[in-house]
Write an enzyme that holds these catalytic residues in place. Structure first.
Site, mmCIF file in Angstrom:
data_model
loop_
_atom_site.group_PDB
_atom_site.id
_atom_site.type_symbol
_atom_site.label_atom_id
_atom_site.label_comp_id
_atom_site.label_asym_id
_atom_site.label_seq_id
_atom_site.Cartn_x
_atom_site.Cartn_y
_atom_site.Cartn_z
ATOM 1 N N ASN A 164 13.956 -89.412 49.899
ATOM 2 C CA ASN A 164 14.408 -90.753 49.551
ATOM 3 C C ASN A 164 15.838 -91.027 50.033
ATOM 4 O O ASN A 164 16.224 -92.173 50.211
ATOM 5 C CB ASN A 164 14.339 -90.947 48.037
ATOM 6 C CG ASN A 164 13.055 -91.642 47.630
ATOM 7 O OD1 ASN A 164 12.794 -92.751 48.059
ATOM 8 N ND2 ASN A 164 12.265 -90.968 46.824
ATOM 9 N N CYS A 216 13.113 -91.465 37.876
ATOM 10 C CA CYS A 216 12.272 -90.954 38.953
ATOM 11 C C CYS A 216 12.630 -91.814 40.152
ATOM 12 O O CYS A 216 13.800 -91.861 40.513
ATOM 13 C CB CYS A 216 10.797 -91.018 38.577
ATOM 14 S SG CYS A 216 10.271 -92.579 37.854
ATOM 15 N N SER A 217 11.705 -92.520 40.769
ATOM 16 C CA SER A 217 12.077 -93.424 41.852
ATOM 17 C C SER A 217 12.436 -94.785 41.271
ATOM 18 O O SER A 217 13.599 -95.169 41.235
ATOM 19 C CB SER A 217 10.931 -93.561 42.855
ATOM 20 O OG SER A 217 10.679 -92.300 43.438
ATOM 21 N N GLY A 261 11.598 -95.600 38.106
ATOM 22 C CA GLY A 261 11.860 -95.444 36.683
ATOM 23 C C GLY A 261 10.872 -96.176 35.805
ATOM 24 O O GLY A 261 11.209 -96.587 34.701
ATOM 25 N N TRP A 262 9.637 -96.353 36.303
ATOM 26 C CA TRP A 262 8.668 -97.010 35.415
ATOM 27 C C TRP A 262 7.371 -96.221 35.279
ATOM 28 O O TRP A 262 6.498 -96.624 34.530
ATOM 29 C CB TRP A 262 8.414 -98.449 35.830
ATOM 30 C CG TRP A 262 8.070 -98.680 37.290
ATOM 31 C CD1 TRP A 262 7.299 -97.892 38.073
ATOM 32 C CD2 TRP A 262 8.483 -99.775 38.104
ATOM 33 N NE1 TRP A 262 7.202 -98.419 39.324
ATOM 34 C CE2 TRP A 262 7.922 -99.594 39.373
ATOM 35 C CE3 TRP A 262 9.278 -100.906 37.876
ATOM 36 C CZ2 TRP A 262 8.120 -100.485 40.426
ATOM 37 C CZ3 TRP A 262 9.473 -101.798 38.925
ATOM 38 C CH2 TRP A 262 8.895 -101.571 40.192
ATOM 39 N N ASP A 263 7.207 -95.109 35.992
ATOM 40 C CA ASP A 263 5.996 -94.302 35.814
ATOM 41 C C ASP A 263 6.312 -92.952 35.172
ATOM 42 O O ASP A 263 6.140 -92.767 33.985
ATOM 43 C CB ASP A 263 5.299 -94.101 37.160
ATOM 44 C CG ASP A 263 4.749 -95.409 37.706
ATOM 45 O OD1 ASP A 263 4.193 -96.175 36.905
ATOM 46 O OD2 ASP A 263 4.889 -95.664 38.916
#
Lengths: 529, 647
Positions: free
Chosen positions: B236, B324-325, B327-329
């Site tokens: 990323n 995380c990426s 921030g919702w999973d």
């Protein structure tokens, strides 16, 4: 023989390292003729009383002026003791090794154990040898009780009283016995009162390479078939290939031509060495801290244990389905007829017969189908999963049976009167016990050792009311129907209560059990009627 | 039409309605119905026509698989085309929740939406307090459109800091409070990844983390947990995103956790479901297939992350920022598992709804995209919350007394996440829900579950239990064995594979009965007391005419010793014949109906082994009657338990 000769050091200072969720115990370690005792003094509840017979393997490690002994027990517990003094460590390890592997039955602990709450011989009436016959006689007149084996002459591994077709005389039985390995001629082991079909068990016929026949054996099975409805199925617990090999050494199976009305089905079940290996590998996998989640399931599969559970249950279902649905009589045998055969016959009864699912009924089933039927407990349970060296006759076939019962209890949680505690207790006592119930390999040996008069019965101990909460299933409600278990892989689970008993913290499961009892007891209190 | 289930085919008629697919069997006595909501259908497959007809395979998101054989090829094609369209709604208005009407009035519906109140929840945690406050910085979603309007941040974080930090985070999801631990002052905050690239810095973002750390004065450092595998996070960086550099942020400890992304999870579930669908697999087929799917490994990774965070908060008293990426999973999974381990409240029925509302719904978990509510990009679909529900189930298996709810609660919740019968899980974030006026136009699932809570209780739960109090501590190593295949979820429509008797239902019936008996006892005791209070009119040996109105005249007859204060009520119970009769009635009401499913067909090959002692204890509908017909029909005693090979 004097035990004192084997005890090189009777006493030492030691520290018991804690298992999961326990605290360490420091105190004096004592070796007696049958026990290892570690006491912190003043009879504290954390005192360790270990039956030496329970020790499966001893490992010792020296470090400076002290040593560590690892005791791997037959009930799968692992105890670590730190002992002061190098010499003491070695002596104690040596003593435990010697005392835990004594071969003689009559010097074993059950011959010395005298609990105050029990009387010798008080279990004699619990499972009288003719009890099964009395039950059958209530239903049908087609069978009789034979005492042809009263002096264990016809068959060394059978009990004295056997149930056979009424029209068959003792001399026919004796001749049939000569045609069967170890003299185990076909006998009745279950009468399915719903439709009158029967289940028999035996050992393999001694057919041999030149396909011998035995008129009396054929007559016996013909008479059995006549009583049970006319169609029969021989369930051979070996593969067709294994039967072929058995013929070379004098064994074999029932030839279709010789036994009209009997069909044959091969359902190979694992036994002996491969089963023991499976058990050993499973215990290794369950205690391997280096195993990652990526490989856990394939490792579990590699042990094959669950496959054996699945096969055993499937075969028992097949036998039960045949009797209950198709109305056929079943004869079960493998080679000796003392291992996989008994696994199938006892599981089938548990599936079909509600009486076997009560606490007493289950004991009666074990007594009849395992102990009196001559499962060689002493040989099969001489060592458990930790023993080093090549196993001789060890095989956890009885444990496999208990596992199958556990699977049943998981799928039908209301239908068995006993709980997991009962199955765990049976496992422990089969491998090391202060009681005489699982001693020896057959009724004959038990008779010669006077087991019944000189040792206490496990059953009278388990039937004491103080054991109820541990052994009984509080939510039992009698179920008159057959229990058809699912044998899909999704439905079978690793028996965590046994195989992971010492590696996972015990509290959550214990609390759940207590809560279960509490709910049911609360109802009993509120409803005194 | 012909329905061939895996075991036993049944003839019947297939109906397509505006909202459901309904299959009604032709057996006249039962006319068993299978109802499937269009939104539950995950795939439809038309297979090659055979002599018997045209096979149609319908797979559902709740893991039901329907195999139909339609006699006419043309009919089959029509059904196929219709279902393809019906199962892929393109507008929200097509979803069932907009037409679903459970006959509640407006007031009741509005009350349903207020059942779960997050401001109350933060208050329960002890926020606002001197370190944390409710910020209005995201009013009208000005800073971050996937965040709620109510955001809790450290008091020392000014609007300037928050705005600055949000510009340095993916989709402007700046660090905000997810859980606050009163006992240790430690907090769990969540965000998306920083836009750090290879060297970028942001002073405000660094100040934001400082503010979070200082809000926990007991600890001189904080953890920053990136739930991705390190490799993914590094990749990323090339896109200008990445992770926090420990050198730039004062007093942080940075940690990767290694949970895979949604694409890996989607294909893992797919592989596991293929294993579930195998016909008569051997033990090896099953175990190898399960391992190769990697599913349980992923579940373990999520739980391990939760355990790590719970330990940091409860034992070390250290605050944590999780991302995380976007921030919702993974962040939602990990934060909610950690909260569940830390706080017994979330292990209650109500608390669990609050937890889902807090960490999933309000923080913008993309329900619409992940669960394919409307036709969209299949690459966005992934079983993220399914995995969280499974983590919870694995914990309930480990700690049987620690959770107030039972397995059925989790299963029904999974069902409704996909069903779109309620508005609760609609859309991707709060902003979209407000724009669609979801609360005015649909019903809340929470109210529905709460109304039927009696069906979802775990009888073994004890609020005062040592497992329920404080932090749950799952064993660490070796603990692979604690991860089991959840057949109650993934094979839940294969009734024969499930335990044939339910301990939960049995115990709930026993508890209910106990309660009834206790109530009766109380009534009797009260009456006894009243009788004592009328000494003047009392004459020995004479019936008391002024005794309270008695439903059971036998009672006063059986209490001649009323003058004796020692007469205990249990003695009364025993001596009252009329009472015992009435209790007998109660018993019979609760007596378990034994389903004797004896088949008349003695043929072995028909696999008619349905005599299993099924005791169907649940006279209650599990989920509120007509709302959930497919689940209800599943409750019907299913007689096809044949499981083993025939001779």
């Amino acid at each position: 023989m004097e035990f004192s000769e084997l005890i090189r050091t009777g006493r030492a200072e030691a520290l018991l390292l804690p298992g999961p969720g326990q605290s360490p115990v420091r105190g004096t370690l004592c070796i007696t003729s049958h026990h290892l005792l570690l006491s912190a003094g003043h009879g504290s509840p954390s005192d360790l009383w270990l039956l030496l017979r329970n020790v499966d393997a001893v490992e010792k490690r020296a470090a400076g002026n002290s040593g560590t002994i690892t005791l791997k027990c037959k009930d799968l517990n692992v105890l670590q003791l730190e002992i002061e003094g190098l010499e003491e460590t070695l002596d104690i390890a040596g003593s435990i090794e010697a005392l835990s592997s004594l071969e003689s039955v009559t010097t074993s602990y059950p011959f010395f154990y005298r609990p105050q709450s029990l009387k010798l011989g008080d279990a004699e009436d619990l499972h009288p040898p003719d009890h099964f016959y009395q039950q059958v006689a209530l239903e049908t007149n087609g069978w009789r009780l034979s005492t042809v084996n009263r002096d264990f002459y016809v068959c060394a591994s059978y009990p004295t009283a056997l149930v056979v077709p009424r029209g068959i005389g003792d001399e026919v039985l004796a001749r049939s016995a000569r045609f069967r390995q170890g003299g185990r001629f076909p006998v009745l082991c279950y009468y399915h009162s719903i439709n009158g079909t029967v289940m028999l068990r035996s050992s393999q016929p001694l057919q041999g390479a030149n396909r011998r026949r035995c008129a009396e054996d054929e007559e016996l099975l013909k008479a059995a078939l006549a009583q049970g409805g006319g169609r029969g199925l021989v369930l051979d617990t070996r593969s067709a290939q294994a039967v072929k090999q058995a013929r070379i050494t004098g064994g074999g199976t029932e030839a279709k031509a010789a036994y009209p009305g009997w069909k044959r089905l091969h359902r190979p079940l694992e036994r002996g060495r491969p089963l023991q290996d499976s058990f050993v590998r499973l215990v290794e996998a369950c205690t391997d801290p280096s195993l990652s989640m990526d490989r856990w399931l394939s490792r579990l599969d590699g042990c094959r244990w669950l496959t054996h559970v699945k096969e055993a249950l499937t075969t028992a279902c097949l036998a039960a389905q045949g009797m209950d649905r198709e109305g056929v009589c079943i004869l079960v045998h493998g080679a000796e007829g003392t291992d996989a055969t008994l696994l199938v016959t006892s599981l089938t009864q548990l599936i079909l017969d509600p009486k076997c699912r009560t606490l007493r009924g289950f004991q009666s089933l074990l007594e009849r189908e395992w102990i009196q039927a001559g499962h060689p407990f002493q040989q099969r349970c001489a060592h458990s999963a930790y023993a080093q060296g090549r196993p001789k006759h060890e095989a956890p076939i009885f444990l496999l049976f208990l596992d199958c019962v556990w699977q049943l209890s998981r799928q039908f949680p209301l239908s068995l009167e006993f709980g997991e505690g009962m199955l765990l207790a049976l496992f422990e006592h089969a491998y090391a016990s202060p009681f005489g119930t699982f001693l020896c390999n057959s009724e004959k040996e038990r008779y010669l050792c006077e087991v019944k008069t000189k040792t206490h019965s496990l059953w009278s101990s388990l039937n004491q009311s103080k054991e109820r909460k541990r052994l009984c299933n509080p939510i039992y409600s009698p179920n008159p129907l057959a229990l058809w278990p699912s044998v899909e892989p999704q439905s079978l689970q690793l028996w965590a209560g046994l195989f992971l008993r010492w590696t996972r913290p015990p509290e959550p499961a214990q609390e759940a059990w207590e809560q279960l009892w509490k709910i049911v007891t609360e109802k009993e209190v509120a409803d005194p009627l | 039409m012909d329905r061939t289930s895996s075991k036993k085919p049944a003839l019947g008629t297939l109906y397509l309605t505006a909202s459901h697919v309904i299959f009604v069997e032709n057996v006249p006595e039962t006319r068993k119905e299978t109802w499937i909501l269009h939104s539950e259908i995950s795939s439809i497959e038309k297979q090659a026509t055979t002599a018997g007809g045209c096979p149609l395979l319908i797979r559902c998101k709740n893991f039901q698989v329907l195999r139909l054989v339609v006699p006419q090829e043309r009919d089959c094609q029509d059904v196929y085309i219709s279902l393809l369209r019906l199962a892929r709604p393109v507008k929200y208005e097509e979803l069932f929740c907009f037409s679903f009407n459970p006959k509640l009035d407006k007031e009741e519906r509005e009350q349903g939406w207020t059942l779960v109140d997050l401001r109350e929840e933060y208050k329960r945690m002890g926020v606002p307090n001197s370190y944390w406050h409710l910020s209005d910085v995201n009013r009208d979603y000005r800073v971050c459109d996937s965040y709620p309007t109510d955001v809790y941040v450290p008091r020392s974080a000014t609007a300037h800091i928050i705005m600055g930090s949000s510009k340095f985070r993916s989709r402007r999801r700046f660090p905000a409070l997810s859980y606050y631990c009163k006992d240790t002052n430690a907090s769990i905050c969540r965000s998306s990844q920083p836009l750090s690239g290879f060297s970028a810095r942001c002073l405000e973002d660094e100040q934001m983390l400082q503010a979070i750390r200082r809000a926990n004065p007991g600890s001189d450092f904080m953890y920053v947990v990136d739930t991705r595998p390190k490799l993914n996070a590094m990749a990323n960086r090339a896109a200008g995103k990445g992770y926090e550099n420990e050198d730039n942020y004062a007093n942080i400890k940075f940690q990767f956790i290694g949970i895979e992304n949604i694409h890996v999870m989607r294909s893992s579930l797919q592989k596991m479901l293929e294993v579930c669908e195998l016909r008569s697999p051997s033990m090896s087929d099953f175990l190898w297939g399960l391992e190769n799917s990697g599913w349980l490994k992923h579940i373990k990774a999520i739980l391990d992350a939760g355990v790590f965070i719970a330990k940091a908060v409860a034992e070390e008293g250290t605050s944590i920022l999780v991302h995380c990426s976007d921030g919702w999973d993974r962040t939602a999974q990990v934060c909610s598992v950690a909260s569940l381990l830390l706080d017994p409240y979330y292990r209650t029925l109500k608390g669990f709804m609050v937890l889902i509302e807090k960490d999933w719904i309000s923080f913008g978990h993309k329900f619409h995209h992940r669960y394919g509510h409307l036709d969209g990009d299949p690459k966005e679909i992934s079983p993220v919350i399914d995995q969280f529900l499974e983590c919870v189930w694995q914990l309930t298996e480990q700690f049987p007394c620690a959770f107030e709810f039972n397995e059925r609660f989790l299963v029904h919740m999974q069902h409704h996440i996909y069903s779109c019968q309620f508005g609760t899980f609609l859309c991707n974030n709060q902003k979209e829900r407000r724009e669609l006026r979801i609360q005015e136009r649909t019903h809340s699932l929470w109210a529905h579950l709460w109304k039927n809570r009696a069906d979802y209780l775990n009888p073994l739960f004890r609020a005062d239990h040592s497992q329920a109090r404080g932090t749950l501590r799952p064993p660490t190593s070796p603990c692979n064995f604690m991860y089991k295949f959840w057949s109650g979820m993934y094979n839940r429509f294969e009734r024969g594979m499930q335990p044939r008797q339910s301990v939960t239902d049995y115990l709930m019936a026993v508890k209910e009965e106990t309660q009834q008996l206790e109530e009766e006892l109380q009534v009797l005791e009260e009456r006894l007391e009243k009788i004592h209070k009328i000494p003047l009119s009392y004459k020995p040996g004479k019936r008391e005419p002024s005794a309270p109105q008695s439903k059971r005249p036998g009672l006063s007859a059986s209490t001649p010793s009323v003058g004796n204060p020692a007469a205990d009520s249990s003695g009364l119970l025993k001596s009252s014949p009329s009472l015992s009769r009435s209790q007998g009635d109660d018993d019979s009401a609760l007596i378990l109906t034994q389903e004797n499913l004896k088949s008349s067909d003695p043929d072995l090959s028909a696999n008619s082994d349905q005599e299993s002692g099924v005791e169907d204890l649940s006279c209650r509908s599990p989920s509120g009657g007509e709302c959930l017909p497919s689940e209800d029909s599943g409750k019907d005693p299913d007689p096809d338990e044949a499981v083993f090979l025939t001779a």
